[in-house]
Write an enzyme that holds these catalytic residues in place. Structure first.
Site, short mmCIF file in Angstrom:
data_model
loop_
_atom_site.label_atom_id
_atom_site.label_comp_id
_atom_site.label_asym_id
_atom_site.label_seq_id
_atom_site.Cartn_x
_atom_site.Cartn_y
_atom_site.Cartn_z
N GLU A 37 35.97 36.34 -22.69
CA GLU A 37 35.65 34.91 -22.60
C GLU A 37 34.21 34.63 -22.23
O GLU A 37 33.71 33.52 -22.45
CB GLU A 37 36.59 34.23 -21.59
CG GLU A 37 36.36 34.59 -20.13
CD GLU A 37 37.05 35.86 -19.68
OE1 GLU A 37 37.19 36.05 -18.46
OE2 GLU A 37 37.45 36.68 -20.54
N CYS A 53 41.37 41.97 -17.92
CA CYS A 53 40.95 42.56 -16.65
C CYS A 53 42.15 42.79 -15.72
O CYS A 53 43.00 43.62 -16.02
CB CYS A 53 39.86 41.71 -16.01
SG CYS A 53 38.93 42.60 -14.72
N HIS A 105 35.96 41.27 -20.21
CA HIS A 105 36.13 39.82 -20.26
C HIS A 105 35.65 39.26 -21.60
O HIS A 105 34.44 39.01 -21.77
CB HIS A 105 35.37 39.15 -19.11
CG HIS A 105 35.97 39.39 -17.77
ND1 HIS A 105 36.96 38.59 -17.25
CD2 HIS A 105 35.74 40.36 -16.85
CE1 HIS A 105 37.31 39.04 -16.05
NE2 HIS A 105 36.59 40.12 -15.79
#
Length: 513
Positions: A171, A82, A169
């Site tokens: 994660e 990001c 993202h």
């Protein structure tokens, strides 16, 4: 033997700890450090890889966090996420601008599966986007390896320099193949070996503590919570009876919890340590009499705990080491990046100022909460303790709205025990992040056995969460809520109404006070 290390460089993203947790789930050790970490400091750490986090800023904005361009010349693989991807582009000659269309939420991203980053990933994969800026043009040496209809550079790479970046993202759980992408980065690109295992951590830490303590005396404040319990057992394995655990029962614990702690750690328990239980219930109730303001209650409970612990510590005499159950999120949030297990005296939680000792031992300071639980299982601690529900330091003092009395404590203990029992009976206890009963300061009219009642209302709380920073109200089955309600109003004296709190965090906090 030195283990592999991946550095997470924090640019203010809300998911920085989550990135580190995901990397560790790949059995690779990972640390989070602030963005102003110098290139020389990075060299000394000798990481196998570096991850730049997201962040709320624009890379072209005034006072936005940046990094030294020299970091890209270290020869260490770097993965920008990001804001981290935009930063990589900005510093290396690409163009970052305000996106014509902001992307937020689940988004289908087309990726080049020939890239090492996307090996084994679907060519069109669902990812979590959250950005208002975007990379309009990638730097010259970079190849675009991912895009969406409104984001031309959703992923890019410079394979020769092992530089990779994604606008989304990986994660968060909403990115369906994000864990695979992170695994590809740490294994296929960084060449990590997966040497972060809980059994080796436990063995290594026990030996470190044993060598450090020698014949010294060790003192531990045992709360019965997961962190202090795992720390105590680990120290017990290392130094045995040189460890004394002081358990202050302030009368604000869950039902039977004090006895359960003594059963596990006391003279008839399974651990080789000295155990002291201080029954200080009446003392705490007296101090809390007439106090209604939440912060004042917290302060009184905290200060009285320190006084009681100090009195017991003086009876023991001089100790060499004080054990604290500090875990890695505490280290990150305090801005401390060093990873030594044993470090010099600093004030965490107030106790060090009141106890005579040489050094603090923090055996869990490298671990996230889920890793603490894994360490607990590795140490053979009973599952009921390892997976115990989170419990605030002030205990039921902040689950009783208004003044705390012995009568109110019994009401909330009994109601909470019923709630926890029925959640477990329904087999949904592992699906909920946190759940508990609280006693409101509200009384209402009811009818029981043809008699008018005017009793308290209990509020039930249950949330789902991955990090406790945000949370959603859990969608509990009505059948379970109905059974809990029926049991509470019939079995708990002084209650005639039960309510379920449907508020998320934000705007509410998980606890009531």
């Amino acid at each position: 033997m030195k283990r592999d290390l991946v550095l997470v460089i924090d640019f203010g993203g809300q998911y920085n700890q989550l990135i580190a947790r995901r990397v560790r789930e790949c059995n690779v050790y990972c640390e989070v450090h602030p963005y102003n970490l110098s290139v020389d400091e990075i060299k000394q750490m000798n990481p196998k890889g570096i991850i730049f986090t997201g962040g709320p800023n624009s890379v072209y904005g005034e006072n936005s966090p940046l990094c030294d361009k020299a970091i890209f010349e270290l020869g260490v693989p770097i993965f920008g996420i990001c804001y981290g991807s935009q930063l990589m582009s900005h510093i290396l000659g690409g163009k970052v601008a305000t996106a014509p269309v902001s992307e937020y939420g689940k988004t289908k991203v087309d990726v080049n599966i020939e890239s090492k980053l996307f090996e084994g990933v679907s060519s069109s994969t669902i990812c979590w986007m959250s950005h208002t800026d975007y990379i309009e043009k990638a730097p010259e040496e970079f190849k675009v390896i991912g895009n969406t209809p409104v984001c031309p550079v959703a992923a890019m790479e410079c394979e020769d320099k092992n530089l990779y970046a994604v606008q989304f993202h990986p994660e968060v759980m909403h990115t369906e193949e994000g864990t695979k992408m992170l695994s590809n980065f740490v294994y296929n690109i960084c060449g990590c070996t997966g040497d972060w295992k809980m059994d080796s951590f436990v063995e290594k830490t026990i030996e470190e503590v044993r060598q450090k303590v020698g014949n010294g005396k060790v003192l531990c404040a045992l709360s019965g919570g997961v962190d202090s319990s795992v720390a105590a057992v680990l120290l017990s394995r290392a130094v045995g009876k040189q460890l004394t655990c002081v358990f202050v029962d302030h009368g604000l614990l869950r039902k039977n919890e004090g006895d359960e702690v003594e059963e596990i750690f006391g003279p008839n328990g399974q651990y080789d340590l000295n155990f002291i239980r201080v029954n200080a219930q009446e003392r705490f109730y007296e101090k809390l009499a007439g106090i209604e303001e939440p912060e004042q209650k917290r302060k009184i409970i905290g200060e009285e705990f320190i006084r009681v612990f100090e009195e017991e510590a003086k009876k023991i005499g001089t100790v060499d080491y004080l054990v604290q159950g500090t875990i890695y999120p505490d280290v990150i949030e305090s801005g401390l990046g060093k990873s030594a297990v044993i470090k010099s005296h600093h004030n965490v939680g107030g106790l060090p100022d009141y106890v005579d000792f040489k050094e603090i031992i923090e055996p869990l300071r490298l671990l996230f909460k889920d890793e603490v639980r894994k360490a607990g299982l590795e140490l053979g601690i009973p599952e009921k303790l390892v997976f115990r529900q989170p419990f605030p330091g002030p205990g039921l003092g902040i689950r009783i709205i208004g003044e705390v009395t012995a009568e109110k404590v019994k009401i909330v203990q009994d109601a909470d025990a019923i709630y926890r029992e029925e959640i477990a009976n329904a087999g949904i206890d592992k699906e909920i992040g946190q759940y508990f009963a609280a006693l409101t300061n509200m009384r209402s009219v009811g009818v029981m056995g043809d008699e008018r009642t005017y009793d308290y209302a209990i509020a039930l709380r249950a949330v789902t969460t991955s990090d406790f920073m945000t949370a959603e109200s859990a969608d509990l089955p009505w059948e379970v809520l109905g059974k809990v309600t029926t049991r509470i109003v019939n079995e708990v004296k002084g209650v005639n109404r039960v309510m379920y709190d449907c508020t998320g965090k934000p705007p509410a906090t998980i606890e009531f006070e």
